[in-house]
Scaffold this active site. Structure first.
Site, PDB file in Angstrom:
ATOM      1  N   ASP A 250       0.204  -4.503   4.986  1.00 27.42           N
ATOM      2  CA  ASP A 250       0.520  -5.896   4.256  1.00 27.42           C
ATOM      3  C   ASP A 250       1.330  -6.765   4.933  1.00 27.42           C
ATOM      4  O   ASP A 250       0.937  -8.121   4.525  1.00 27.42           O
ATOM      5  CB  ASP A 250       1.156  -5.416   2.815  1.00 27.42           C
ATOM      6  CG  ASP A 250       0.233  -4.460   1.890  1.00 27.42           C
ATOM      7  OD1 ASP A 250      -0.962  -4.553   2.209  1.00 27.42           O
ATOM      8  OD2 ASP A 250       0.929  -3.808   0.970  1.00 27.42           O
TER       9      ASP A 250
HETATM   10  P1  NAP Z   1       1.806  -0.863   3.897  1.00 20.62           P
HETATM   11  O1  NAP Z   1       1.174  -2.352   3.700  1.00 20.62           O
HETATM   12  O2  NAP Z   1       1.875   0.018   2.751  1.00 20.62           O
HETATM   13  O3  NAP Z   1       0.849  -0.104   5.032  1.00 20.62           O
HETATM   14  C1  NAP Z   1       1.348   1.068   5.591  1.00 20.62           C
HETATM   15  C2  NAP Z   1       0.474   1.557   6.352  1.00 20.62           C
HETATM   16  O4  NAP Z   1       0.744   2.722   7.119  1.00 20.62           O
HETATM   17  C3  NAP Z   1      -0.902   1.949   5.553  1.00 20.62           C
HETATM   18  O5  NAP Z   1      -1.985   1.035   5.558  1.00 20.62           O
HETATM   19  C4  NAP Z   1      -1.425   3.311   6.155  1.00 20.62           C
HETATM   20  O6  NAP Z   1      -2.704   3.373   6.627  1.00 20.62           O
HETATM   21  C5  NAP Z   1      -0.507   3.749   7.258  1.00 20.62           C
HETATM   22  N1  NAP Z   1       0.103   4.925   7.465  1.00 20.62           N
HETATM   23  C6  NAP Z   1       0.519   5.949   6.524  1.00 20.62           C
HETATM   24  N2  NAP Z   1       0.878   6.918   6.953  1.00 20.62           N
HETATM   25  C7  NAP Z   1       0.793   6.731   8.272  1.00 20.62           C
HETATM   26  C8  NAP Z   1       0.903   7.622   9.568  1.00 20.62           C
HETATM   27  N3  NAP Z   1       1.076   9.029   9.178  1.00 20.62           N
HETATM   28  N4  NAP Z   1       0.434   7.360  10.674  1.00 20.62           N
HETATM   29  C9  NAP Z   1      -0.059   5.965  10.677  1.00 20.62           C
HETATM   30  N5  NAP Z   1       0.183   5.137  10.022  1.00 20.62           N
HETATM   31  C10 NAP Z   1       0.191   5.437   8.437  1.00 20.62           C
HETATM   32  O7  NAP Z   1       3.255  -1.051   4.580  1.00 20.62           O
HETATM   33  P2  NAP Z   1       4.036  -2.305   5.157  1.00 20.62           P
HETATM   34  O8  NAP Z   1       3.295  -3.100   5.984  1.00 20.62           O
HETATM   35  O9  NAP Z   1       5.195  -1.781   5.681  1.00 20.62           O
HETATM   36  O10 NAP Z   1       4.213  -3.014   3.846  1.00 20.62           O
HETATM   37  C11 NAP Z   1       5.107  -2.779   2.574  1.00 20.62           C
HETATM   38  C12 NAP Z   1       4.540  -2.759   1.491  1.00 20.62           C
HETATM   39  O11 NAP Z   1       5.065  -1.976   0.425  1.00 20.62           O
HETATM   40  C13 NAP Z   1       4.259  -4.242   0.945  1.00 20.62           C
HETATM   41  O12 NAP Z   1       3.287  -4.542   0.038  1.00 20.62           O
HETATM   42  C14 NAP Z   1       5.608  -4.247  -0.052  1.00 20.62           C
HETATM   43  O13 NAP Z   1       5.527  -5.172  -1.239  1.00 20.62           O
HETATM   44  C15 NAP Z   1       5.448  -2.760  -0.504  1.00 20.62           C
HETATM   45  N6  NAP Z   1       6.957  -2.293  -1.052  1.00 20.62           N
HETATM   46  C16 NAP Z   1       7.929  -2.383  -0.264  1.00 20.62           C
HETATM   47  C17 NAP Z   1       9.174  -1.905  -0.617  1.00 20.62           C
HETATM   48  C18 NAP Z   1      10.365  -2.477  -0.059  1.00 20.62           C
HETATM   49  O14 NAP Z   1      11.441  -2.429  -0.506  1.00 20.62           O
HETATM   50  N7  NAP Z   1      10.330  -2.491   1.275  1.00 20.62           N
HETATM   51  C19 NAP Z   1       9.134  -1.114  -1.844  1.00 20.62           C
HETATM   52  C20 NAP Z   1       7.951  -0.734  -2.339  1.00 20.62           C
HETATM   53  C21 NAP Z   1       7.092  -1.318  -2.089  1.00 20.62           C
HETATM   54  P3  NAP Z   1      -3.616   4.761   6.749  1.00 20.62           P
HETATM   55  O15 NAP Z   1      -3.598   5.218   5.160  1.00 20.62           O
HETATM   56  O16 NAP Z   1      -4.989   4.324   7.238  1.00 20.62           O
HETATM   57  O17 NAP Z   1      -2.887   5.305   7.730  1.00 20.62           O
END
Ligand code: NAP
Length: 455
Positions: free
Chosen positions: A385
């Site tokens: 994201d």
């Molecule tokens: P993300 O958008 O959730 O993407 C994480 C990616 O990691 C997923 O597309 C997944 O794809 C991949 N993944 C998962 N397990 C994996 C593994 N073992 N090996 C390789 N890849 C793996 O994460 P982000 O870019 O860090 O963004 C964070 C998101 O979480 C934002 O939307 C944010 O608003 C939200 N959020 C943030 C917080 C905070 O405080 N930081 C709290 C709650 C929510 P695959 O499944 O294809 O592997």
């Protein structure tokens, strides 16, 4: 005198703990200062009360402490936001229970004036404590369920929340004026309902802000308890938690380019029943660890963008090893951290610090974003994201407006993830199909280890 001194020392410890927690270098000592503060606070609270219940008190401390230790030990780091939400719910519930105790046994709390009437100021504290506490309790439970993915969410008409909010305000005023028992119960009930209806419609990508906002609420609720219990330390600590949570919510909203109002009262209707994960399948370039090692070896500058997937696969140590190898090869290696990367504020900083990545190599969004245009490789490890151009280009997207890393400007983008699926917000990422992107599908740790081997 001793008790006042202990409370003062505890309050100073809490302030120093917050200061320590503001940077990864001092976070560990900040944590220990906080623990010391809590020990002083418990000691002072214990010494200032009637000591006839020693056994019961110690039993409560043992049971509570053991549950806390068990939860903390069994929890994976990626589940921390849920745990925080769960613990906030307890603070909210405590505020409600204290308010009820004070209401039904006012003489114990020394809040009764002439003709056995409870002081007006105490009624205000109780009313506010019960309302904020109940909203925090049910809101935190819903946030827990959403973060734990056992509940998706529901759209709630804004008018209903507005009605509940204004009813609570009217009931609060009525309760303070009349000391009506019925108003007190109704106020509590409606506040429990409002907590749930406020959090249920908030979209997944906004949950970090919600958790920090609930953190703030729980602080104000604790402060309210402090007034009822005439406990200055609780007032100070509650205010510290309340204001730091509010500031964190503001910082995160700024990081996502959203207003707090817009997060709490979402304008659109989300499709909560939609399944996320399966993105549209289109042609893309797939690479191997050897291909990636070749590209990295020839790069002069690499920017690593870690995300949630790095945390789940625990790839930080392999990543550090890869970074060190590249540095020895003369490559400039930097790490870019998005304010909402991972699942909690500071998630990526903690993991990189754990792997001993030097702080001077770690940069925030504003500091590094323009450097993608001049770097050779963007190494996106388990992030999605926070790189998604839909946040910039698609006004209909749920993440529209969130600032993103402009990784597409790098000469080559290496994307490490297990599938072509979406991230937390459930939005397909155009970058996977770009000309300069190479997808390295598989577990992030295993892929990085294979790259290290190939290097
Ligand atoms: P993300 O958008 O959730 O993407 C994480 C990616 O990691 C997923 O597309 C997944 O794809 C991949 N993944 C998962 N397990 C994996 C593994 N073992 N090996 C390789 N890849 C793996 O994460 P982000 O870019 O860090 O963004 C964070 C998101 O979480 C934002 O939307 C944010 O608003 C939200 N959020 C943030 C917080 C905070 O405080 N930081 C709290 C709650 C929510 P695959 O499944 O294809 O592997």
């Amino acid at each position: 005198m001793i008790i006042d001194l202990l409370y003062l020392v505890a309050a100073v410890c809490f302030i120093l703990a917050l200061k320590g927690l503001s940077s990864p270098e001092s976070a560990s000592s900040g944590n220990f200062i906080g623990i010391a503060g809590m020990i002083f606070a418990c000691l002072a609270a214990y010494l200032s009360t009637d000591l006839s219940n020693v056994v019961l008190t110690l039993l409560a401390v043992c049971i509570g402490g053991s549950i806390g230790v068990c939860i903390a030990r069994s929890l994976s780091m990626t589940a921390l936001p849920q745990m925080v939400a769960g613990f906030h719910s307890l603070v909210g519930l405590a505020a409600v229970l204290v308010a009820f105790s004070a209401y039904y046994a006012p003489e114990v709390f020394k809040i009764v004036g002439e003709f056995g009437r409870i002081y007006k100021s105490s009624l205000i504290e109780m009313g506010l404590g019960v309302a904020i506490g109940a909203i925090t309790f049910s809101g935190s439970l819903i946030a827990f369920a959403k973060l734990h993915e056992i509940y998706k969410g529901t759209n709630v008409p804004k008018e209903l929340n507005a009605f509940l909010g204004s009813s609570i305000l009217c009931l609060l005023i009525y309760f303070v004026l009349t000391d009506s028992q019925c108003a007190f119960w109704l106020l509590t009930f409606l506040s429990f309902v409002l907590g749930a209806t406020l959090i249920a419609p908030i979209g997944g990508a906004d949950m970090p802000v919600v958790v920090s906002m609930l953190n703030s609420y729980s602080g104000w609720a604790a402060s309210g308890i402090g007034f009822t219990l005439h406990n200055d330390l609780l007032i100070i600590t509650g205010a510290l938690v309340g204001s730091s949570g509010a500031i964190l919510s503001y910082i995160m909203c700024k990081g996502m380019n959203r207003s707090l109002f817009n997060v709490i009262f979402p304008s659109g209707q989300d499709d909560f029943s939609a399944e996320k994960g399966a993105a549209t399948v289109r042609p893309y370039q797939k690479g191997s660890a050897e291909d990636a090692a070749f590209i990295l070896k020839n790069a002069k500058s690499v920017i690593v963008v870690p995300g949630y997937g790095m945390a789940t696969s625990q790839a930080q140590h392999a990543l550090k090893e890869m970074g060190d190898l590249l540095k020895r090869n003369g490559t400039i290696v930097r790490y870019a951290i998005h304010p909402v990367a991972g699942r909690m504020p500071g998630h990526m900083n903690v993991l990189l610090a754990e792997a001993n990545v030097p702080y001077e190599d770690v940069f925030e969004l504003d500091e590094i974003n323009r450097d993608f245009a001049t770097c050779d490789v963007a190494y996106v490890i388990g992030a999605n994201d926070v790189t998604n151009p839909a946040a910039k280009n698609d006004p209909s997207s749920s993440i529209y407006g969130m600032p993103i890393f402009e990784v597409d400007k790098a000469k080559t983008v290496l994307f490490l993830k297990r599938s072509m699926g979406t991230g937390y917000a459930g939005v397909d990422n155009e970058l996977f199909y770009a000309q300069n992107t190479m997808m390295l599908l598989g577990d992030a740790k295993k892929t990085t280890e294979a790259i290290v081997k190939a290097l």
